[in-house]
Design a protein around this motif. Sequence first.
Motif, mmCIF file in Angstrom:
data_model
loop_
_atom_site.group_PDB
_atom_site.id
_atom_site.type_symbol
_atom_site.label_atom_id
_atom_site.label_comp_id
_atom_site.label_asym_id
_atom_site.label_seq_id
_atom_site.Cartn_x
_atom_site.Cartn_y
_atom_site.Cartn_z
ATOM 1 N N GLU A 74 20.465 0.946 -9.705
ATOM 2 C CA GLU A 74 19.697 1.998 -10.359
ATOM 3 C C GLU A 74 18.825 1.354 -11.427
ATOM 4 O OE1 GLU A 74 19.531 5.431 -10.021
ATOM 5 O OE2 GLU A 74 20.548 5.046 -8.148
ATOM 6 N N PRO A 75 17.579 1.774 -11.529
ATOM 7 C CA PRO A 75 16.736 1.205 -12.581
ATOM 8 C C PRO A 75 17.256 1.593 -13.959
ATOM 9 C CG PRO A 75 15.607 2.999 -11.438
ATOM 10 C CD PRO A 75 16.890 2.750 -10.714
ATOM 11 N N GLY A 76 17.254 0.614 -14.853
ATOM 12 C CA GLY A 76 17.664 0.885 -16.218
ATOM 13 C C GLY A 76 19.155 0.831 -16.450
ATOM 14 N N THR A 77 19.947 0.370 -15.467
ATOM 15 C CA THR A 77 21.390 0.305 -15.672
ATOM 16 C C THR A 77 21.877 -1.121 -15.855
ATOM 17 O OG1 THR A 77 21.761 0.264 -13.285
ATOM 18 C CG2 THR A 77 21.845 2.419 -14.375
ATOM 19 N N ASP A 78 20.970 -2.081 -16.021
ATOM 20 C CA ASP A 78 21.299 -3.486 -16.270
ATOM 21 C C ASP A 78 22.197 -4.072 -15.191
ATOM 22 O OD1 ASP A 78 19.805 -3.367 -18.588
ATOM 23 O OD2 ASP A 78 21.529 -2.793 -19.804
ATOM 24 N N GLY A 79 21.850 -3.849 -13.960
ATOM 25 C CA GLY A 79 22.584 -4.428 -12.846
ATOM 26 C C GLY A 79 23.825 -3.660 -12.442
ATOM 27 N N ALA A 80 24.149 -2.581 -13.134
ATOM 28 C CA ALA A 80 25.309 -1.793 -12.732
ATOM 29 C C ALA A 80 25.001 -1.090 -11.422
ATOM 30 C CB ALA A 80 25.638 -0.762 -13.818
ATOM 31 N N ARG A 81 26.008 -0.971 -10.589
ATOM 32 C CA ARG A 81 25.795 -0.377 -9.271
ATOM 33 C C ARG A 81 26.351 1.039 -9.241
ATOM 34 N NH1 ARG A 81 24.566 -3.925 -5.014
ATOM 35 N NH2 ARG A 81 24.272 -6.012 -5.768
ATOM 36 N N LYS A 82 25.729 1.858 -8.402
ATOM 37 C CA LYS A 82 26.118 3.252 -8.274
ATOM 38 C C LYS A 82 26.487 3.514 -6.819
ATOM 39 C CE LYS A 82 24.363 7.877 -9.129
ATOM 40 N NZ LYS A 82 23.249 8.659 -9.590
ATOM 41 N N SER A 83 27.678 4.013 -6.585
ATOM 42 C CA SER A 83 28.149 4.253 -5.229
ATOM 43 C C SER A 83 27.586 5.569 -4.704
ATOM 44 C CB SER A 83 29.669 4.310 -5.210
ATOM 45 O OG SER A 83 30.128 4.649 -3.932
ATOM 46 N N THR A 84 27.324 5.606 -3.396
ATOM 47 C CA THR A 84 26.860 6.839 -2.783
ATOM 48 C C THR A 84 27.999 7.603 -2.137
ATOM 49 O OG1 THR A 84 26.346 5.661 -0.741
ATOM 50 C CG2 THR A 84 24.555 5.923 -2.349
ATOM 51 N N LEU A 85 29.215 7.059 -2.182
ATOM 52 C CA LEU A 85 30.377 7.732 -1.636
ATOM 53 C C LEU A 85 31.042 8.576 -2.712
ATOM 54 C CD1 LEU A 85 31.946 4.791 0.391
ATOM 55 C CD2 LEU A 85 30.615 6.699 1.270
ATOM 56 N N PRO A 86 31.579 9.749 -2.339
ATOM 57 C CA PRO A 86 32.267 10.559 -3.355
ATOM 58 C C PRO A 86 33.598 9.919 -3.742
ATOM 59 C CG PRO A 86 32.444 11.592 -1.204
ATOM 60 C CD PRO A 86 31.525 10.413 -1.047
ATOM 61 N N LEU A 87 34.026 10.196 -4.948
ATOM 62 C CA LEU A 87 35.319 9.724 -5.418
ATOM 63 C C LEU A 87 36.428 10.478 -4.680
ATOM 64 C CD1 LEU A 87 34.498 9.745 -9.215
ATOM 65 C CD2 LEU A 87 34.829 7.734 -7.796
ATOM 66 N N PRO A 88 37.600 9.881 -4.533
ATOM 67 C CA PRO A 88 38.702 10.582 -3.853
ATOM 68 C C PRO A 88 39.099 11.879 -4.549
ATOM 69 C CG PRO A 88 39.206 8.258 -4.109
ATOM 70 C CD PRO A 88 37.938 8.506 -4.852
ATOM 71 N N GLY A 89 38.995 11.911 -5.862
ATOM 72 C CA GLY A 89 39.292 13.137 -6.592
ATOM 73 C C GLY A 89 38.310 14.248 -6.275
ATOM 74 N N MET A 90 37.044 13.881 -6.057
ATOM 75 C CA MET A 90 36.034 14.884 -5.697
ATOM 76 C C MET A 90 36.335 15.471 -4.319
ATOM 77 S SD MET A 90 33.552 14.909 -8.114
ATOM 78 C CE MET A 90 31.857 14.777 -7.666
#
Length: 127
Positions: free
Chosen positions: A12-28
Amino acid sequence: MSIEPKEVLQDEPGTDGARKSTLPLPGMVAIGLYMLVLAAAVTFGVVSGHIPRLLLILVPLFVAASFGLLRLFRWAWALTLSAVFLLMTYNLWIFFEQKQAPGAIQGILNLVFFFYLVRPDVRSRLH
């Protein structure tokens, strides 16, 4: 020959290399299934005559919130959050005012779901 799994993460732009998953969390997923169970319970209650027919309006909202939560939509998160909060307050009222133990169990379950939904890492995955 090795087969490497496809990357389901994206930068994601602006997250300093942090990644964002497109899969839902198991709790969701669990909360989405809970919303489907609520829809089925309301439908069964209306059919059996224990719940007023007016509450049948809530069934499509529960189903839409369930499937929208699996797709990580923010509107589905808000709908689920409001449903869980209202159910929590209603069930805890049943426990404290009418002294019925199932109200405490359901109220605490909804409280756990509420606290899970308001976590910052859960909110950051929504779009």
